[in-house]
Design an enzyme around this catalytic site. Structure first.
Site, short mmCIF file in Angstrom:
data_model
loop_
_atom_site.label_atom_id
_atom_site.label_comp_id
_atom_site.label_asym_id
_atom_site.label_seq_id
_atom_site.Cartn_x
_atom_site.Cartn_y
_atom_site.Cartn_z
N GLY A 108 67.19 -12.51 30.71
CA GLY A 108 67.94 -13.52 29.98
C GLY A 108 68.78 -14.35 30.94
O GLY A 108 68.45 -14.48 32.13
N SER A 109 69.86 -14.89 30.44
CA SER A 109 70.68 -15.82 31.22
C SER A 109 71.56 -15.08 32.23
O SER A 109 71.91 -13.91 32.06
CB SER A 109 71.57 -16.64 30.29
OG SER A 109 72.60 -15.83 29.73
N THR A 110 71.94 -15.81 33.29
CA THR A 110 72.86 -15.26 34.28
C THR A 110 74.21 -14.95 33.64
O THR A 110 74.85 -13.94 33.97
CB THR A 110 73.04 -16.25 35.44
OG1 THR A 110 71.76 -16.45 36.07
CG2 THR A 110 74.02 -15.73 36.47
N THR A 137 74.87 -13.94 30.58
CA THR A 137 74.79 -12.65 29.89
C THR A 137 74.61 -11.51 30.88
O THR A 137 75.15 -10.42 30.70
CB THR A 137 73.64 -12.66 28.87
OG1 THR A 137 73.85 -13.73 27.95
CG2 THR A 137 73.58 -11.35 28.10
N GLY A 138 73.86 -11.76 31.96
CA GLY A 138 73.68 -10.73 32.98
C GLY A 138 75.01 -10.28 33.58
O GLY A 138 75.22 -9.09 33.81
N GLU A 171 66.88 -9.56 35.26
CA GLU A 171 66.10 -10.76 35.58
C GLU A 171 66.76 -11.91 34.84
O GLU A 171 66.62 -12.04 33.63
CB GLU A 171 64.64 -10.56 35.17
CG GLU A 171 63.71 -11.58 35.81
CD GLU A 171 63.45 -12.78 34.94
OE1 GLU A 171 64.27 -13.73 35.00
OE2 GLU A 171 62.47 -12.77 34.20
N CYS A 182 61.10 -18.17 32.61
CA CYS A 182 62.05 -18.07 33.72
C CYS A 182 61.44 -18.57 35.02
O CYS A 182 62.11 -19.23 35.81
CB CYS A 182 62.50 -16.62 33.88
SG CYS A 182 63.41 -15.99 32.45
#
Length: 470
Positions: free
Chosen positions: A221-223, A225-226, A243, A277
């Protein structure tokens, strides 16, 4: 209208709360999903924890056979599940669409089932022997996105189960039904509790990530959220594979035949409507070849029909949700306001669904939002460069580092350029060509850890040294 239930310990679970799922091509409600409670999340983790003991106790051959049975179930039900992908996610059935996604689900289950992690003797002399064994971690919490909902779920599920872990999965609330149906079908051949699923928004995912009995977290997902996952997992010290997307550059070397590469370049940028991605999201072309490459891409784009993915002959679908649709529109509008040239597209198509046309944007450069931010949609900025060194510098001018590509006839020169790009993967004369045997992961803000192949299988294990005195 049916309500789809989540699964814990091999049983379908209903809830008083539910949410609707809509088809992004038509706007119609296609089903509702029961929402998991905090207690359901806890029950799912405890079910997985309990089942993990007996699952890990099985031999490698038993687990491999069971995974091959899962692959057969996925293959047998591919048409049914592909229709759910199209109705929920929007990608067409044909071409590199939903049936393609289901084929990938089968392959990415079969490959981990074929792999071994033998004991390694890391040191031995007359006095001692040191062996490295690979042990399962325990319970894997899997958080999956909406762009390739079933395929990415399989990327997380299959190696985890092969290694002797059990799984609790939380799918995106945008694409939940297909995942629920896939996991229901997989549970017809898996032992109860080995694979569980909980549903809801990000708060349910957060409960899973924070759970003290979750030993590994896998996320795509998104950075943004990461980073939240990194912070939320500090309490349980769960191992992480993240990722977090990319803003992949593609460099066309001087003198490259534009017509020869245009088709592969198109799909490298626009597979799944650019909602991938590892799509090419920034294209760098030498000034002498600039208009030729633009023209060749424009000609290919003109041949690609867009519409409801359930209709025959469609190869391009809608953007999956309004949030992403608005992001894409905003980035293109900003580019236009700052003088970029719209070669093709550039305006929403209107009518039902989140349809935005293939959009080629020229006369643009680094420092504009469309180049610097990941658009995650059917838009490609095309940037002119004078020297290879300039192209490499601009390609690396990003916080992301998932993938990249170099295109040209001189493979030695392409390799020389590729080695200077900071990203987890650099493809030559292709883009996004992932393979279940080839490790895949990001650099910089695109996350850490790898998936796929032997290295991906190792990532869902705990190394243990057995040191023996002779």
């Amino acid at each position: 209208m049916a309500t789809y239930k989540f699964m814990i310990d091999g049983k379908l679970i209903d809830s008083e709360k539910s949410f609707e799922v809509r088809n992004p091509a038509t706007g119609e409600v296609i089903g509702s999903v029961a929402v998991s409670s905090p207690a359901d999340v806890e029950n799912a983790v405890q079910s997985a924890k309990k089942a993990q003991r007996s699952w890990a106790a099985k031999s490698d051959e038993e687990r491999k056979k069971t995974l091959m049975d899962v692959a057969q179930v996925l293959n047998d039900n591919a048409p049914y599940l592909a229709e759910w992908i199209t109705k929920e996610q929007g990608k067409p059935l044909a071409g590199p669409g939903s049936l393609f996604e289901m084929q990938a689900c089968v392959g990415w289950t079969q490959v981990p089932a074929s792999l071994d992690l033998p004991v390694e003797v890391v040191f031995e002399d007359d006095t001692r022997r040191d062996e490295l064994h690979r042990k399962p971690l325990g319970v894997v919490g899997a958080i999956t996105p909406w762009n390739w909902p079933l395929m990415i779920a399989i990327w997380q599920i299959s190696p985890s189960l092969r290694a002797g872990n059990t799984v609790v999965l939380k799918p995106s609330e945008y694409t939940t039904i297909g995942t629920l149906e896939m996991i229901r079908l997989m549970n017809t051949v898996l032992p109860a509790g080995v694979l569980n699923v909980v549903t809801g928004d990000g708060s349910i995912g957060a409960l899973l990530i924070e759970n003290k009995d979750v030993n590994k977290i896998m996320f795509t997902g998104s950075t943004k959220t990461g980073r939240k996952i990194i912070d939320a997992s500090k309490g349980n010290m769960a191992r992480l594979t993240l990722e977090c997307g990319g803003n992949d550059p593609a460099i066309v070397l001087p003198g490259t035949d534009a017509a020869k590469i245009a088709g592969d370049l198109f799909w490298g940028a626009f597979i799944n409507m650019g909602q991938t991605c590892a799509c090419a999201k920034r294209l760098y072309v030498h000034e002498n070849d600039y208009e030729a490459v633009i023209g060749a891409l424009d000609a290919v784009s003109a041949q690609m029909p867009m519409g409801n993915g359930m209709d025959d002959g469609i190869v391009l679908g809608p953007i999956q949700n309004k949030m992403q649709f608005d992001i894409v529109k905003s980035l293109v509008d900003d580019a236009k306001a700052n003088g970029a040239r719209i070669v093709r597209g550039g305006e929403p198509l209107g009518g039902e669904g989140y349809f935005y046309p293939i959009t080629l944007v020229a006369d643009i450069d680094n420092g504009t939002r469309l180049v610097d931010e990941e658009q995650f949609g059917p838009v490609l900025p095309i940037i002119k460069y004078k020297t290879i060194e300039e192209a490499i510098e601009k390609a690396n001018d990003s916080d992301s580092g998932l993938g990249a590509s170099v295109w040209g006839t001189d493979l030695n020169e392409a390799a020389r350029v590729a080695k200077q790009i900071v990203s987890g993967t650099v493809w030559i004369n292709q883009h996004g060509a992932i393979h279940p045997m080839v490790p895949f992961g990001g650099a910089k803000d695109s996350g850490y850890g790898v998936e796929f192949g032997v290295e991906g299988l190792k990532a869902v294990t705990q190394p243990q040294i057995i040191s023996i005195k002779k």
